[in-house]
Design a protein around this motif. Sequence first.
Motif, PDB file in Angstrom:
ATOM      1  N   SER A 254     -60.386  -3.157 -35.234  1.00 25.69           N
ATOM      2  CA  SER A 254     -59.707  -3.137 -36.524  1.00 25.69           C
ATOM      3  C   SER A 254     -60.515  -3.993 -37.484  1.00 25.69           C
ATOM      4  O   SER A 254     -61.200  -4.928 -37.076  1.00 25.69           O
ATOM      5  N   GLU A 269     -60.447   4.628 -43.725  1.00 23.94           N
ATOM      6  CA  GLU A 269     -61.154   4.838 -42.466  1.00 23.94           C
ATOM      7  C   GLU A 269     -61.715   6.252 -42.469  1.00 23.94           C
ATOM      8  O   GLU A 269     -60.967   7.227 -42.494  1.00 23.94           O
ATOM      9  N   LYS A 272     -63.286   7.517 -36.736  1.00 24.77           N
ATOM     10  CA  LYS A 272     -62.839   6.618 -35.673  1.00 24.77           C
ATOM     11  C   LYS A 272     -62.938   7.320 -34.327  1.00 24.77           C
ATOM     12  O   LYS A 272     -62.498   8.463 -34.187  1.00 24.77           O
ATOM     13  N   THR A 277     -65.762   2.639 -35.329  1.00 25.56           N
ATOM     14  CA  THR A 277     -64.956   2.834 -36.530  1.00 25.56           C
ATOM     15  C   THR A 277     -65.856   2.680 -37.748  1.00 25.56           C
ATOM     16  O   THR A 277     -66.716   1.795 -37.774  1.00 25.56           O
TER      17      THR A 277
END
Length: 316
Positions: A254, A269, A272, A277
């Motif tokens: 994260s 985002e 992912k 990511t």
Amino acid sequence: MLKYFCCYLAIFVVSKPCLVDGQGVEKKNSLVFVIDDTGSMADDIDEAKKQVDSIFDAALKENDSTIKDFVIVTFNDPDVAHRTTTENRTVFKKALEDITVNGGGDCEEMALTGLKLALENSRDGSIVYLFTDADAKDLDKAETVKKLAKEKQCRLFFMMTGNCNYGVNAPGHRVFFDLAEATQGQVFTLTKKEVGQALHHAVESVRPSDIIASSAFGAAGVVSDIVPASNTINFNVAENVKEVLISVSGVGISVDVTDSAGGKPKTEETAKTSGSTIVKVLDVKPGKYTATVFSAGETSVVITGITKGGESSKIV
């Protein structure tokens, strides 16, 4: 928790205007794919085929794109082959379609020989993606590849959908991390079904104009594979930067971004997977920022700034 997190901040310009016949033009580079074509790689190659159009669209739709041509090299053991260098979408697709997977045998493959051939057939400043599910067999080529990549200012990214189960510190596995770190690239650990999603990194990497980047790497064997740890990276944004991309490889990732006033810029985002990511920071303003990255396992972070165009800038 991370016992240590080796971090360096190297913000630099990848592509700069150069002079050709006395006139300023943007230096062009190659987008390079180095593909393990042994039998177990069939699914990976199929996923790559699905992304061809989006990659070409990203690379060629902008007038000031830094991508001039596309290169494909394949490798197994003992063979390597330069399949094509082309600007043509149809030719590129055919070269991918013509790859016939077979063999595999003792698992380790001639990855570095393939990488060397790809670098020799690529332009300076190229972006190189290597796809494999095995360790490298030809470790005697490691220093040659590293030297060539650095001389040509190429960045090396590794899409790993497996290994030879000799451990994370096996030389044939570690070499990919060493080469990525030396060239400010990354290693992405993926499942075979995630290759297509991971190639969104390639789509983002071909965006035009100057790129600035910072990188941070954890060390294998001294990080937790289970418990996420927090690591903070400070970076500056210049006036000519319009967006920032934060690419992270690791586990359980994260990312939290704050500006110098403690505000939270808008982020999204863009890709992912289980081992990576990409976070895009939108409409950035000049100033100091902090990225707090939570992850487990060996972690790398590359922060890239996409400029608004015009003159190149360099921040130290």
